[in-house]
Design a protein around this motif. Structure first.
Motif, PDB file in Angstrom:
ATOM      1  N   VAL A  12     -77.259  36.443 -38.989  1.00 61.06           N
ATOM      2  CA  VAL A  12     -76.677  37.235 -38.123  1.00 61.06           C
ATOM      3  C   VAL A  12     -76.829  38.879 -38.533  1.00 61.06           C
ATOM      4  N   LEU A  13     -77.091  39.617 -37.651  1.00 58.20           N
ATOM      5  CA  LEU A  13     -77.527  41.159 -37.895  1.00 58.20           C
ATOM      6  C   LEU A  13     -76.476  42.116 -37.553  1.00 58.20           C
ATOM      7  N   THR A  14     -75.202  41.731 -37.208  1.00 59.51           N
ATOM      8  CA  THR A  14     -74.183  42.666 -36.893  1.00 59.51           C
ATOM      9  C   THR A  14     -73.889  43.570 -38.103  1.00 59.51           C
ATOM     10  N   PRO A  15     -73.946  44.956 -38.092  1.00 59.28           N
ATOM     11  CA  PRO A  15     -73.803  45.832 -39.183  1.00 59.28           C
ATOM     12  C   PRO A  15     -72.405  45.543 -39.644  1.00 59.28           C
ATOM     13  N   GLY A  16     -71.348  45.468 -38.880  1.00 59.86           N
ATOM     14  CA  GLY A  16     -70.181  45.710 -39.615  1.00 59.86           C
ATOM     15  C   GLY A  16     -69.748  44.692 -40.652  1.00 59.86           C
ATOM     16  N   ARG A  17     -70.732  43.344 -40.257  1.00 65.69           N
ATOM     17  CA  ARG A  17     -70.984  42.210 -41.448  1.00 65.69           C
ATOM     18  C   ARG A  17     -71.045  42.690 -42.792  1.00 65.69           C
ATOM     19  N   TYR A  18     -71.873  43.785 -42.768  1.00 65.13           N
ATOM     20  CA  TYR A  18     -72.548  44.345 -43.825  1.00 65.13           C
ATOM     21  C   TYR A  18     -72.086  45.470 -44.601  1.00 65.13           C
ATOM     22  N   VAL A  19     -71.708  46.284 -43.848  1.00 62.37           N
ATOM     23  CA  VAL A  19     -71.280  47.792 -44.315  1.00 62.37           C
ATOM     24  C   VAL A  19     -69.834  47.558 -44.806  1.00 62.37           C
ATOM     25  N   GLY A  20     -69.131  46.707 -44.296  1.00 66.76           N
ATOM     26  CA  GLY A  20     -67.706  46.503 -44.546  1.00 66.76           C
ATOM     27  C   GLY A  20     -66.760  47.550 -43.974  1.00 66.76           C
ATOM     28  N   VAL A  21     -65.475  47.690 -44.555  1.00 70.16           N
ATOM     29  CA  VAL A  21     -64.698  48.806 -44.051  1.00 70.16           C
ATOM     30  C   VAL A  21     -64.508  50.001 -44.757  1.00 70.16           C
ATOM     31  N   ALA A  22     -64.563  51.182 -44.101  1.00 68.59           N
ATOM     32  CA  ALA A  22     -64.498  52.273 -45.040  1.00 68.59           C
ATOM     33  C   ALA A  22     -62.950  52.621 -45.555  1.00 68.59           C
ATOM     34  N   GLU A  23     -63.037  53.127 -46.751  1.00 71.71           N
ATOM     35  CA  GLU A  23     -61.962  52.947 -47.402  1.00 71.71           C
ATOM     36  C   GLU A  23     -61.129  54.489 -46.790  1.00 71.71           C
ATOM     37  N   THR A  24     -59.794  54.051 -46.910  1.00 64.98           N
ATOM     38  CA  THR A  24     -58.919  54.745 -46.226  1.00 64.98           C
ATOM     39  C   THR A  24     -58.093  55.816 -47.369  1.00 64.98           C
ATOM     40  N   GLN A  25     -57.854  56.816 -47.051  1.00 62.36           N
ATOM     41  CA  GLN A  25     -57.309  58.031 -47.885  1.00 62.36           C
ATOM     42  C   GLN A  25     -56.020  57.645 -48.587  1.00 62.36           C
ATOM     43  N   GLU A  26     -55.676  57.750 -49.411  1.00 61.17           N
ATOM     44  CA  GLU A  26     -54.298  57.655 -50.126  1.00 61.17           C
ATOM     45  C   GLU A  26     -53.215  58.506 -49.059  1.00 61.17           C
ATOM     46  N   ASP A  27     -52.181  57.890 -48.928  1.00 57.01           N
ATOM     47  CA  ASP A  27     -51.176  58.341 -48.045  1.00 57.01           C
ATOM     48  C   ASP A  27     -50.027  59.003 -49.136  1.00 57.01           C
ATOM     49  N   ASP A  28     -49.807  60.169 -49.577  1.00 63.97           N
ATOM     50  CA  ASP A  28     -48.824  60.514 -50.567  1.00 63.97           C
ATOM     51  C   ASP A  28     -47.560  60.466 -50.096  1.00 63.97           C
ATOM     52  N   GLU A  29     -47.384  60.408 -48.616  1.00 59.97           N
ATOM     53  CA  GLU A  29     -45.932  60.533 -48.369  1.00 59.97           C
ATOM     54  C   GLU A  29     -45.213  58.928 -48.447  1.00 59.97           C
ATOM     55  N   ALA A  30     -43.949  59.057 -48.946  1.00 59.18           N
ATOM     56  CA  ALA A  30     -43.226  57.968 -49.177  1.00 59.18           C
ATOM     57  C   ALA A  30     -42.879  57.057 -47.913  1.00 59.18           C
ATOM     58  N   PHE A  31     -42.782  55.954 -48.060  1.00 58.96           N
ATOM     59  CA  PHE A  31     -42.294  55.203 -46.780  1.00 58.96           C
ATOM     60  C   PHE A  31     -41.271  55.599 -46.147  1.00 58.96           C
ATOM     61  N   SER A  32     -40.288  55.713 -46.841  1.00 58.19           N
ATOM     62  CA  SER A  32     -38.798  56.105 -46.275  1.00 58.19           C
ATOM     63  C   SER A  32     -38.950  57.435 -45.957  1.00 58.19           C
ATOM     64  N   ALA A  33     -39.412  58.170 -46.310  1.00 61.67           N
ATOM     65  CA  ALA A  33     -39.458  59.865 -45.813  1.00 61.67           C
ATOM     66  C   ALA A  33     -40.415  59.550 -44.327  1.00 61.67           C
ATOM     67  N   LYS A  34     -41.463  58.782 -44.285  1.00 67.74           N
ATOM     68  CA  LYS A  34     -42.225  58.783 -43.489  1.00 67.74           C
ATOM     69  C   LYS A  34     -41.687  57.915 -42.137  1.00 67.74           C
ATOM     70  N   MET A  35     -40.671  56.887 -42.473  1.00 70.26           N
ATOM     71  CA  MET A  35     -40.016  56.287 -41.397  1.00 70.26           C
ATOM     72  C   MET A  35     -38.968  57.157 -40.831  1.00 70.26           C
TER      73      MET A  35
END
Length: 504
Positions: free
Chosen positions: A453-476
């Motif tokens: 299978v030659l689908t690029p997504g199968r090989y390149v993977g998922v881009a790393e997401t940037q860390e979110d410094d905002e606490a969950f309770s504050a974001k909510m």
């Protein structure tokens, strides 16, 4: 010519369309643009000869007999009844359609290269009185601007109008026009160079050729590619011929419009660069009649889908050191039906597949289905490896329905490829490296484990997401407050609308 001028010309010309279908009107407008181009080119050459006092030094020539000089300068000889000033002066006449047809016939008679190419149906157009005259006056305004010659400006307008007509025709527009973002990306990756051969077996209106010539001109200052193409649709075949001629590009589109699979117009051609955007997933291509065809070196394509017939046809025309690129539907990267999986496996095991690019949706006029780019090479620089690029997140929405690439997007794809190959077009400031979520160089062993299978997504993977410094309770708390405010605003608007309706 700036975009505002081109948009104004389009708006003026489009207003004249009346009740004519865009598919028919396209040939009316583009035919007249072409007529003005060859007339302006001819006039410019005659003026140059007069300035250089050419006739005094060459008494064998007279004003009406400079055909050889025109031919040597790649300019079409234009008889008097086909010159633009004659048609413009006679535009108010009731028989202007007949005069245009006679002009087209005269040009074809004097220039065999244009035989059976020009539109000669102007006398039969069902247009209100005066509309052709308006169109001629509109096209007459295309001329000199900011040091640009009229033929250069006309070439730009022709290309712009092709895109606008494709947009107006929607699905049918894709039959003759490939989105500029796709063409530019393919050419930037393949990077054609001077004195080489370019082939497109389903060339539409010739956009791949125009962009290839432009690329060579920009990078090497010349314009001397050998152009070979084929197109089965007669009207599109004529569009391609005019599109190339309007830029002074020499071309061979075969003796006639013809089906590529059943009437190959260039059977002995071996091209250095092959670029194509074949129709996707064609089911009625007559494959059942070609089961023993010599082109099927990697497997017999299924009669119900021509995708791998196109790939193998192009490979059969590829020079030993050549490279080919083609647009295909995403199913070509993973399909197992009709023997397609076996053909794909054989192409991979023969080490022909060099690069796969997944494109975002909405790049095309004629389809919203996701598509990909295949790049194949007979003599790969990095043997046993395939470069995968996932470009699905690139581009911007030019309007509500269509996405386009920026120059930076195109450069990102092309630079990644050339850096990976470490070739002459590789960026000087960076070496190739895998980028998670965007590109990956995979060994054949890894591709085998993925069942070819030659689908690029199968090989390149998922881009790393940037860390979110905002606490969950504050974001909510923040998101809840935003939602509450939006709901309150919505309630106010609802009450206001209700009150207005009661007043009515």
């Amino acid at each position: 010519m700036n975009n505002t001028t081109k948009q104004k010309l389009w708006k003026t010309a489009d207003q004249l369309r009346s009740n004519m279908d865009a598919a028919e009107y396209k040939h009316v407008v583009l035919g007249l643009i072409f007529l003005k181009y060859i007339s302006d080119s001819f006039s410019a050459l005659r003026e140059k000869m007069q300035q250089e006092d050419y006739y005094a030094h060459n008494p064998q020539y007279i004003d009406g007999d400079i055909r050889d000089y025109c031919k040597a300068n790649h300019v079409f000889w234009v008889p008097e009844n086909a010159r633009w000033e004659f048609l413009r002066n006679n535009a108010p006449q009731a028989n202007i359609g007949k005069l245009i047809d006679e002009a087209m016939q005269s040009i074809e008679q004097e220039n065999p290269k244009l035989k059976n190419i020009l539109n000669k149906n102007y006398a039969r157009l069902n247009l209100p009185a005066g509309r052709l005259a308006e169109l001629i006056n509109t096209i007459s305004s295309i001329g000199f601007e900011n040091g640009q010659t009229a033929p250069d400006a006309l070439g730009e307008v022709y290309e712009y109008f092709l895109g606008m007509f494709a947009d107006a025709e929607g699905k049918r527009g894709g039959q003759f026009y490939t989105a500029a973002s796709v063409v530019k990306t393919m050419v930037a990756v393949m990077a054609p160079t001077e004195n080489h051969t370019v082939y497109d077996p389903c060339c539409g209106s010739g956009g791949m050729f125009v962009q290839s010539e432009r690329f060579v001109n920009i990078h090497q200052g010349v314009s001397n590619l050998s152009i070979y193409g084929q197109e089965s649709n007669p009207t599109t075949w004529r569009l391609a011929a005019m599109n190339l001629a309007i830029r002074g590009i020499e071309f061979d589109l075969g003796k006639e419009p013809a089906d590529t699979f059943h009437n190959d117009q260039h059977p002995h051609l071996r091209a250095d660069y092959i670029l194509a955007n074949p129709p996707f997933n064609v089911s009625d291509w007559g494959g059942e009649q070609l089961t023993k065809d010599a082109r099927w070196q990697y497997g017999i394509p299924p009669a119900g889908n021509a995708n791998f017939a196109w790939v193998q046809h192009m490979l059969s025309h590829l020079a030993p050191t050549g490279v080919m690129g083609t647009v295909l539907a995403n199913g070509s990267m993973s399909s197992q039906t009709g023997g397609e999986g076996e053909i794909r496996k054989n192409l991979i095991e023969a080490d022909l597949v060099e690069c796969m690019v997944a494109l975002p949706g909405q790049l095309f006029f004629n389809t919203q289905i996701p598509v990909c780019l295949w790049f194949l090479r007979k003599q790969k620089k990095r043997t046993g490896e395939v470069l995968f690029i996932d470009a699905r997140n690139l581009g911007f929405m030019a309007d509500r329905t269509r996405r386009e690439f920026t120059d930076g997007d195109i450069a990102q794809i092309a630079d990644t490829y050339h850096a990976w190959r470490a070739d002459d077009f590789a960026p000087k400031d960076k070496d190739y490296a895998d980028i998670k979520g965007f590109c990956k160089s995979a060994k054949l062993a890894e591709i085998r484990t993925n069942d070819y299978v030659l689908t690029p997504g199968r090989y390149v993977g998922v881009a790393e997401t940037q860390e979110d410094d905002e606490a969950f309770s504050a974001k909510m708390a923040r998101l809840t407050a935003e939602l509450t405010a939006q709901m309150e605003e919505s309630a106010k608007l609802d009450a206001k609308i209700k009150k207005n309706l009661e007043n009515i």
